[in-house]
Motif scaffolding. Structure first.
Motif, PDB file in Angstrom:
ATOM      1  N   LEU A 191      42.395 -12.822 127.028  1.00 39.77           N
ATOM      2  CA  LEU A 191      42.682 -11.744 125.974  1.00 39.77           C
ATOM      3  C   LEU A 191      42.125 -10.328 126.439  1.00 39.77           C
ATOM      4  CD1 LEU A 191      41.859 -13.490 122.713  1.00 39.77           C
ATOM      5  CD2 LEU A 191      43.921 -12.700 123.351  1.00 39.77           C
ATOM      6  N   PRO A 192      40.975 -10.008 127.005  1.00 37.86           N
ATOM      7  CA  PRO A 192      40.575  -8.688 126.965  1.00 37.86           C
ATOM      8  C   PRO A 192      41.839  -7.875 127.724  1.00 37.86           C
ATOM      9  CG  PRO A 192      38.921 -10.315 127.754  1.00 37.86           C
ATOM     10  CD  PRO A 192      39.895 -10.959 127.557  1.00 37.86           C
ATOM     11  N   ALA A 193      42.543  -8.294 128.703  1.00 34.57           N
ATOM     12  CA  ALA A 193      43.672  -7.463 129.610  1.00 34.57           C
ATOM     13  C   ALA A 193      44.638  -7.360 128.450  1.00 34.57           C
ATOM     14  CB  ALA A 193      43.892  -8.450 130.686  1.00 34.57           C
ATOM     15  N   GLU A 194      44.843  -8.388 127.553  1.00 33.71           N
ATOM     16  CA  GLU A 194      46.010  -8.032 126.723  1.00 33.71           C
ATOM     17  C   GLU A 194      45.594  -7.234 125.505  1.00 33.71           C
ATOM     18  OE1 GLU A 194      47.754 -11.923 125.941  1.00 33.71           O
ATOM     19  OE2 GLU A 194      49.121 -11.083 124.378  1.00 33.71           O
ATOM     20  N   ASN A 195      44.504  -7.343 125.223  1.00 33.75           N
ATOM     21  CA  ASN A 195      44.028  -6.267 124.007  1.00 33.75           C
ATOM     22  C   ASN A 195      44.008  -4.772 124.994  1.00 33.75           C
ATOM     23  OD1 ASN A 195      43.555  -8.288 122.325  1.00 33.75           O
ATOM     24  ND2 ASN A 195      41.573  -8.458 122.633  1.00 33.75           N
ATOM     25  N   ALA A 196      43.585  -4.787 126.079  1.00 34.22           N
ATOM     26  CA  ALA A 196      43.651  -3.511 126.370  1.00 34.22           C
ATOM     27  C   ALA A 196      45.045  -3.080 126.820  1.00 34.22           C
ATOM     28  CB  ALA A 196      42.828  -3.651 127.976  1.00 34.22           C
ATOM     29  N   ALA A 197      45.883  -4.040 127.094  1.00 39.21           N
ATOM     30  CA  ALA A 197      47.297  -3.811 127.209  1.00 39.21           C
ATOM     31  C   ALA A 197      48.018  -2.978 125.938  1.00 39.21           C
ATOM     32  CB  ALA A 197      48.187  -4.739 127.724  1.00 39.21           C
ATOM     33  N   ILE A 198      47.517  -3.684 124.800  1.00 36.90           N
ATOM     34  CA  ILE A 198      48.038  -3.262 123.406  1.00 36.90           C
ATOM     35  C   ILE A 198      47.394  -1.874 123.194  1.00 36.90           C
ATOM     36  CG2 ILE A 198      47.966  -3.629 121.109  1.00 36.90           C
ATOM     37  CD1 ILE A 198      47.849  -6.691 121.617  1.00 36.90           C
ATOM     38  N   GLU A 199      46.195  -1.780 123.774  1.00 41.65           N
ATOM     39  CA  GLU A 199      45.506  -0.381 123.379  1.00 41.65           C
ATOM     40  C   GLU A 199      46.135   0.684 124.024  1.00 41.65           C
ATOM     41  OE1 GLU A 199      41.168  -0.421 123.789  1.00 41.65           O
ATOM     42  OE2 GLU A 199      41.188  -1.942 122.562  1.00 41.65           O
ATOM     43  N   ARG A 200      46.211   0.436 125.355  1.00 40.87           N
ATOM     44  CA  ARG A 200      46.834   1.575 126.114  1.00 40.87           C
ATOM     45  C   ARG A 200      48.116   1.636 126.465  1.00 40.87           C
ATOM     46  NH1 ARG A 200      41.497   0.924 130.162  1.00 40.87           N
ATOM     47  NH2 ARG A 200      40.088   0.021 128.357  1.00 40.87           N
ATOM     48  N   GLY A 201      49.135   0.546 126.119  1.00 41.74           N
ATOM     49  CA  GLY A 201      50.386   0.471 126.235  1.00 41.74           C
ATOM     50  C   GLY A 201      50.865   0.096 127.961  1.00 41.74           C
ATOM     51  N   ILE A 202      50.008  -0.381 128.499  1.00 42.34           N
ATOM     52  CA  ILE A 202      50.172  -0.660 129.911  1.00 42.34           C
ATOM     53  C   ILE A 202      50.479  -2.217 130.047  1.00 42.34           C
ATOM     54  CG2 ILE A 202      49.341   1.397 131.032  1.00 42.34           C
ATOM     55  CD1 ILE A 202      46.629  -0.374 131.450  1.00 42.34           C
ATOM     56  N   ASP A 203      50.905  -2.679 131.143  1.00 38.84           N
ATOM     57  CA  ASP A 203      51.070  -4.256 131.490  1.00 38.84           C
ATOM     58  C   ASP A 203      49.629  -4.746 131.724  1.00 38.84           C
ATOM     59  OD1 ASP A 203      51.523  -6.783 132.467  1.00 38.84           O
ATOM     60  OD2 ASP A 203      53.468  -5.987 133.623  1.00 38.84           O
ATOM     61  N   PRO A 204      49.444  -6.031 131.205  1.00 43.74           N
ATOM     62  CA  PRO A 204      47.923  -6.604 131.535  1.00 43.74           C
ATOM     63  C   PRO A 204      47.667  -6.728 132.898  1.00 43.74           C
ATOM     64  CG  PRO A 204      49.010  -7.834 129.812  1.00 43.74           C
ATOM     65  CD  PRO A 204      49.912  -6.486 130.163  1.00 43.74           C
ATOM     66  N   ALA A 205      48.924  -7.031 133.634  1.00 39.67           N
ATOM     67  CA  ALA A 205      48.705  -7.107 135.138  1.00 39.67           C
ATOM     68  C   ALA A 205      48.098  -5.897 135.833  1.00 39.67           C
ATOM     69  CB  ALA A 205      50.101  -7.634 135.473  1.00 39.67           C
ATOM     70  N   THR A 206      48.686  -4.845 135.408  1.00 40.68           N
ATOM     71  CA  THR A 206      48.246  -3.463 135.969  1.00 40.68           C
ATOM     72  C   THR A 206      46.722  -3.289 135.569  1.00 40.68           C
ATOM     73  OG1 THR A 206      50.552  -2.789 135.505  1.00 40.68           O
ATOM     74  CG2 THR A 206      48.758  -1.097 136.165  1.00 40.68           C
ATOM     75  N   TRP A 207      46.230  -3.725 134.475  1.00 44.01           N
ATOM     76  CA  TRP A 207      44.942  -3.217 133.962  1.00 44.01           C
ATOM     77  C   TRP A 207      44.163  -4.284 134.848  1.00 44.01           C
ATOM     78  CZ3 TRP A 207      41.115  -6.412 131.473  1.00 44.01           C
ATOM     79  CH2 TRP A 207      40.178  -5.775 131.003  1.00 44.01           C
ATOM     80  N   THR A 208      44.584  -5.711 135.137  1.00 45.96           N
ATOM     81  CA  THR A 208      43.821  -6.636 135.690  1.00 45.96           C
ATOM     82  C   THR A 208      43.576  -6.244 137.182  1.00 45.96           C
ATOM     83  OG1 THR A 208      44.397  -8.177 133.902  1.00 45.96           O
ATOM     84  CG2 THR A 208      43.656  -9.058 136.049  1.00 45.96           C
ATOM     85  N   LYS A 209      44.668  -6.014 137.823  1.00 45.21           N
ATOM     86  CA  LYS A 209      44.694  -5.575 139.149  1.00 45.21           C
ATOM     87  C   LYS A 209      43.879  -4.378 139.613  1.00 45.21           C
ATOM     88  CE  LYS A 209      49.096  -7.893 140.562  1.00 45.21           C
ATOM     89  NZ  LYS A 209      50.625  -7.549 140.196  1.00 45.21           N
ATOM     90  N   ALA A 210      43.764  -3.336 138.812  1.00 43.42           N
ATOM     91  CA  ALA A 210      42.899  -2.186 138.840  1.00 43.42           C
ATOM     92  C   ALA A 210      41.415  -2.766 138.861  1.00 43.42           C
ATOM     93  CB  ALA A 210      43.203  -1.192 137.896  1.00 43.42           C
ATOM     94  N   ASN A 211      41.241  -3.592 137.893  1.00 37.96           N
ATOM     95  CA  ASN A 211      39.971  -4.166 137.656  1.00 37.96           C
ATOM     96  C   ASN A 211      39.539  -4.906 138.609  1.00 37.96           C
ATOM     97  OD1 ASN A 211      39.544  -2.941 135.160  1.00 37.96           O
ATOM     98  ND2 ASN A 211      39.743  -4.610 133.928  1.00 37.96           N
ATOM     99  N   ILE A 212      40.293  -5.724 139.371  1.00 38.79           N
ATOM    100  CA  ILE A 212      39.894  -6.630 140.572  1.00 38.79           C
ATOM    101  C   ILE A 212      39.654  -5.729 141.668  1.00 38.79           C
ATOM    102  CG2 ILE A 212      40.990  -8.259 142.018  1.00 38.79           C
ATOM    103  CD1 ILE A 212      42.352  -9.733 139.909  1.00 38.79           C
ATOM    104  N   LYS A 213      40.406  -4.728 141.921  1.00 36.25           N
ATOM    105  CA  LYS A 213      40.012  -3.972 142.981  1.00 36.25           C
ATOM    106  C   LYS A 213      38.619  -3.212 142.792  1.00 36.25           C
ATOM    107  CE  LYS A 213      42.313  -0.282 145.608  1.00 36.25           C
ATOM    108  NZ  LYS A 213      42.401   1.232 145.429  1.00 36.25           N
TER     109      LYS A 213
END
Ligand SMILES: [Zn+2]
Length: 1107
Positions: A191-213
């Motif tokens: 969920l957090p990635a999806e919530n972040a996606a809704i908040e920021r208007g970006i794909d959850p995959a993008t958010w997740t990959k940046a966090n992993i890095k």
């Protein structure tokens, strides 16, 4: 000991090769050259020929003349003022910067990893053809795994703690020579990635990959040794392809099914939650919203099919404390098997409507005479039927979802009553014959038992509360009493929930115990067809579907003709469609439902129009099997090969927070047990399909928290003056703030960024501090100031090595006395050295008085600098004194090394008491440094042995002790230990690499390994017992008067206080003198066993008794 002694004891050997008496006419320089040559080759151990004199001879007694001949050698061993080591130019004495060591060694490790991958890569490729996991290595495989992280973007101290523990254990096992699997990956859906996606208007995959890095960088900074080649994230299609495959395997077996279910619906996150994700107050674990109950079609995994094994096999996990007791208990309670009875309560309807009997499950059939009402869940068939005609009931049902879980309200159904199954028996008391009201109550769960409860207010806490709320004026019937005659009645206004004796309310069963009455009542009900024995389970099937985007799509296609059709395996993975416009509009809800192109597909069976399932799986599904993927993480076809599973599973040590004690571990056990029944893990059943042999549950990390002493408000960092760390002040009031340690949270301003800490102190000090501050399973109170203790320790070790390195390196240049214990290919061996020293020591003690001093004068006449007081002292006969001190110090040092090796091995491999590893190593450090600083204090003579006459081999012993220390520190402080190792063992020079070592007989293969992690971990050489402490004289005083002086062993260092006193008294009582004089053998004589106080002073050299 004997084996070593054999060839050295013989006189012939001593006389020939081993002792090699020196030509008597050599001057000191010639002596130097002669011995230097021999020692250099011996010390390096380059000569590969075996000792020539292995044959045995009969021991012979040596003439005194022979020993006198040895005295010069002995003297040279001890007296080295003449060849005082000149420190080498300080190559290594740059100030210690721990953070820069991290950078340096991380780089070197990476180089080593790449070269070894190049080397191994080719081999692996060849092997992959027939067996991906075939390993040529015969080393025992060990699989150590920390629970993988959710990529939130920031590594916190809890992460650092668990990865430190895991890395320490993995590094230790590698040094022990095991083939260790130590991977890491990312629990990347949720969920957090999806919530972040809704908040920021970006794909959850993008958010997740940046966090992993970002988090990967933070993990890499901690000096861990990870199998990065096996890294994956659960959101990679290459991974979730196999999660989908496992789902289909479960589906094939009927273990994944769809059912209408009253589900917990989170109106904020707009998703269904598992029961476990709803807290005790009925709120969502994540959004905190009040959870609603809705009836929806959902996917379930049939964990109930495995419940008996999941329960029974907990016993297997309890063996040898493999799993923490509290985790096992939590699992047992969660599975919640209870034995009891199913009892039928006939229903009487006053409006002619017929109802079948109400069946209840109870664990206490002995309380059946105490039933005062029946309560039903909203889903019970009777309730559902009556709701059609009862408007008020329907209205009540509509309000139910909003009621708290502990609500005591109830709706009494009109026109219907229930009767006790025993109501028609002649001996039944009248009270039980009365008909019973039937309620609808929110506290009755639809899925427990049958959604019906027999209300026993006298003996159940919740029933009691409900009765008091709804029938406050009616008495509670007590049918069980603590005493046989019913005289003791439980406290008024409280239910008596324990077992006891039935009271007069129970008619013919009065006076019987709970156990007996239960048996009899059950037998009676069974005979009448009104009840039966039954068991019930708390564990429900696992609801896995989520109406969210960021998860593994459920690989099912719904067709109007064919129903739920599995996606053919060759079409996996069902990849998540890209739904950028959904995020751009910041919409909530499930975007998959609107991804029409993705949803609408032909049915795989009939080819007709069909739709994909738009649910995704609970992330606990990903984490229930990810650990099986690591051993074969690149397998494109299967989740993992059966061979990989057979070699690597179950996991040897699994480390993680106790907050995962129930759900994650239970789901992982379920999936693993299921997989063990498939072809994927052929030998799985041998370990009962259990995935984790050992679980280490680490405690939480609490942060130092400042709060206002008056208001209790948490203070922000800027509100506290920390200029004097030990005396913080609240800036606004000047008062002393309250300091507590609490769970780290933003609202308490007590979070700590491990990255900052590692940058400031270095990763190694941070790791050591984490381990040192608390046992692994307990709460760690993080106090940054206290890290100074660890920093001081590391500096002391480094300084010691740095300061002594020059001496150790130059040691080769100094003559080595060619004593008994130097075979030709001599490599310093502490055990051998100590054994020979004992012998030498004995001999020195025999060469007394004038003889010894004469010899000394003789050797050194004219060669010593005039006025050397030390020489004079020695010449006056202090040789024995020095030898005694050196021997005692050597023994003390090596005994401590051995003790520590045993303790540390045990802590690393079985007790996991890593905090004591740090403290044991700190204490060994003190011993080693003390040993190198040892001083002689005798009369006017006060010379430090360090500068004047540390016998070379005693110095070697210190060197060996230091090497053992650094090796034992290596798992905890990897970069620091590598640095120390490189100082102790400089890598071969360019010359060495090109031409081989410049020593005759040396070979290229003898080059010293570059990394300390290629070194074997120290093991005991079994000298501990042999090195028992010396004896010393002890004065025994009674009431201030000296009574006798006896010889006693030197008390072990670890004893003090009461333990030391007890030890001393026990030793004293065994001596003949004390037995004769001080144990009251004659009438009226002293008996020290009756002393009021015992005072031990001067390290056991004086004991005073106060009678
Ligand atoms: Zn179809």
């Amino acid at each position: 000991m004997l084996a070593i002694g054999k060839h050295v004891h013989s006189a012939k050997c001593l006389g020939s090769a081993l002792v090699r008496p020196l030509p008597s006419n050599l001057n000191s320089h010639q002596l130097y050259e002669h011995q230097h040559q021999h020692y250099r080759s011996a010390r390096r151990g380059f000569q590969t020929t075996p000792p020539r004199h292995q044959h045995q001879h009969n021991p012979q007694r040596l003439p005194l003349r022979f020993w006198l001949q040895l005295v010069p050698e002995i003297a040279r061993l001890i007296l080295r003022s003449h060849f005082r080591p000149k420190p080498k130019p300080a190559n290594y004495s740059a100030p210690l910067s721990l953070p820069s060591l991290d950078t340096k060694w991380q780089q070197k490790w990476e180089e080593l990893r790449l070269t070894s991958r190049q080397r191994v890569g080719h081999v692996e490729h060849v092997e992959h053809v027939d067996d991906p996991q075939a390993q040529t290595s015969s080393a025992k495989k060990i699989y150590i795994l920390p629970m993988f992280p959710y990529p939130s973007g920031d590594l916190h101290l809890g992460h650092l703690r668990v990865y430190t523990i895991s890395d320490v254990l993995a590094r230790f096992r590698r040094m022990q020579g095991h083939d260790v699997l130590h991977p890491i990956g990312w629990d990347a859906f949720g969920l957090p990635a999806e919530n972040a996606a809704i908040e920021r208007g970006i794909d959850p995959a993008t958010w997740t990959k940046a966090n992993i890095k970002r988090m990967k960088g933070q993990v890499q900074a901690m000096n861990g040794h990870w199998d990065w080649d096996r890294e994956f994230a659960t959101c990679d299609p290459a991974f979730y392809k196999h999660t989908q495959r496992l789902f289909l395997l479960l589906h094939e077996r009927g273990l994944a099914y769809q059912a209408e279910s009253l589900v917990n619906y989170d109106p904020v996150d707009k998703t269904v939650l598992a029961n476990e994700q709803v807290d005790a107050n009925g709120n969502s674990w994540r959004s905190g919203a009040k959870v609603e109950q809705r009836l929806l079609k959902q996917w379930f995994l049939k964990i109930s099919e495995f419940r008996q094994e999941l329960l029974d096999d907990l016993k297997h996990l309890a063996k040898d404390d493999a799993w923490p007791e509290r985790v096992l208990l939590m699992q047992k309670n969660w599975i919640g098997k209870s034995q009891g009875a199913r009892i039928k309560f006939p229903v009487i309807a006053y409006n002619q409507q017929a109802h079948s009997d109400i069946e209840v499950f109870t664990t206490r059939p002995d309380t059946v005479f105490g039933v005062q009402y029946i309560a039903l869940a909203s889903t019970h068939p009777i309730v559902q039927a009556l709701a059609n005609s009862d408007v008020e009931l329907q209205a009540f049902l509509d309000t139910m979802p909003a009621l708290p879980a502990d609500s005591k309200v109830g709706y009494m159904l009109p026109h219907v009553r229930a009767t006790n199954p025993l109501a028609y028996e002649q001996n039944t008391p009248d009270a039980t014959k009365t008909s019973l009201p039937i309620y609808v109550a929110p506290y009755v769960l639809g899925d427990y038992g049958d959604g019906a409860v027999m209300g026993v207010p006298g003996h159940d806490v919740r029933d009691h509360a409900f009765w008091k709320h709804n029938r406050y004026d009616e008495p509670v019937r007590m049918v069980i009493s603590p005493s046989p005659d019913g005289s003791t009645i439980a406290k008024e206004n409280q239910p008596f929930v324990h077992h006891g004796h039935l009271t007069h309310h129970s008619g013919p069963y009065a006076g019987q115990t709970t156990a007996k009455a239960t048996r009899k009542i059950l037998a009676f009900l069974e005979s009448k067809g009104l009840g039966s024995r039954a068991e019930t389970w708390r564990l429900r099937d696992w609801l896995v579907s989520r109406q969210r985007y960021w998860g593994t799509p459920i690989p099912i296609i719904h067709c109007n003709n064919c129903g739920a059709v599995p996606v053919p395996v060759e079409q996996l993975p069902v990849e998540l469609p890209v739904v950028d416009s959904h995020w751009a509009k910041s919409k909530a809800g499930n975007p998959l439902e609107e991804a029409h192109e993705w949803v609408n597909v032909p049915c795989p069976k009939c080819g007709g129009a069909a739709k994909r399932d738009t649910d995704t799986m609970d992330t606990f599904v990903d984490s229930s099997w990810y650990f099986m993927r690591f051993p074969d993480s690149e397998n494109p076809i299967m989740p993992f090969s059966p061979a990989a599973a057979d070699t690597s599973l179950p996991i040897d040590i699994y480390i993680g927070g106790v907050e995962h004690a129930i759900l994650h571990l239970l789901y992982a056990r379920f999936i693993s047990k299921f997989i063990a029944t498939t072809d994927l893990w052929p030998t799985g059943s041998m370990s009962l399909g259990e995935p984790f042999k050992k679980v280490l549950a680490q405690g939480m990390v609490h942060g130092k928290t400042y709060s206002d002493p008056d208001t209790g408000r948490f203070l922000k960092p800027g509100e506290v003056d920390l200029k004097e760390p030990l005396r913080p002040i609240v800036i606004s009031s000047g008062k002393v703030p309250k300091i507590t340690f609490e769970k780290m949270s933003k609202s308490k301003y007590n979070g700590v960024d491990p990255g900052t800490c590692m940058k400031k102190y270095g990763a190694d000090a941070t790791r050591a501090h984490i381990l040192f501050q608390a046992p692994v399973s307990e709460v760690l109170e993080w106090d940054e100031e206290k890290i100074s203790g660890v920093l001081r320790w590391l500096r002391r070790v480094h300084d010691h090595i740095d300061r002594w390195n020059a001496v150790w390196l130059n040691a080769e240049k100094y003559p080595i006395p060619n004593l008994l214990f130097l075979p030709q290919n001599f490599k310093f061996n502490p055990k051998l050295y100590l054994l020979r020293s004992f012998e030498m020591y004995g001999q020195i003690m025999q060469v007394t008085g004038p003889d010894a001093s004469k010899s000394f004068r003789h050797i050194h006449s004219g060669k010593l600098p005039p006025g050397d007081t030390f020489q004079q002292e020695v010449a006056r006969g202090s040789l024995q004194e020095i030898a005694k001190i050196v021997m005692a110090e050597d023994k003390k040092l090596w005994r401590e090394v051995q003790k520590t090796i045993v303790a540390v091995n045990e802590s690393y491999s079985s007790t996991y008491s890593l905090n004591t590893v740090v403290s044991d190593l700190m204490s060994l450090t003190n011993t080693i440094i003390d040993n190198s600083n040892m001083t002689i204090k005798r009369g006017s003579l006060q010379q430090t042995l360090r500068d004047q006459c540390v016998p070379l081999l005693s110095l070697e012993l210190n060197h060996e002790a230091t090497i053992a220390l650094v090796k034992m520190m290596a798992p905890i402080a990897p970069a620091f230990a590598e640095e120390c190792w490189s100082i102790l063992n400089p890598p071969p020079t360019m010359w060495d690499k090109l031409f081989g070592p410049r020593v005759p007989g040396g070979s290229q293969s003898e080059q010293k390994p570059q990394s300390i992690f290629d070194q074997p971990f120290p093991e005991s050489d079994n000298t501990y017992e042999m090195l028992a402490p010396e004896k010393q004289l002890c004065s025994v005083q009674v009431d201030g008067r000296l009574r006798c002086v006896v010889e006693l062993p030197v008390p072990p260092q670890e004893l003090n206080g009461g333990e030391l006193e007890k030890w001393m008294v026990e030793e004293l009582l065994q001596t003949e003198e004390v037995k004769a004089k001080l144990m009251g053998s004659r009438k009226g004589s002293i008996d020290i066993r009756k002393a009021k106080r015992v005072i031990v002073a001067r390290a056991g050299k004086t004991v005073s008794f106060v009678m």
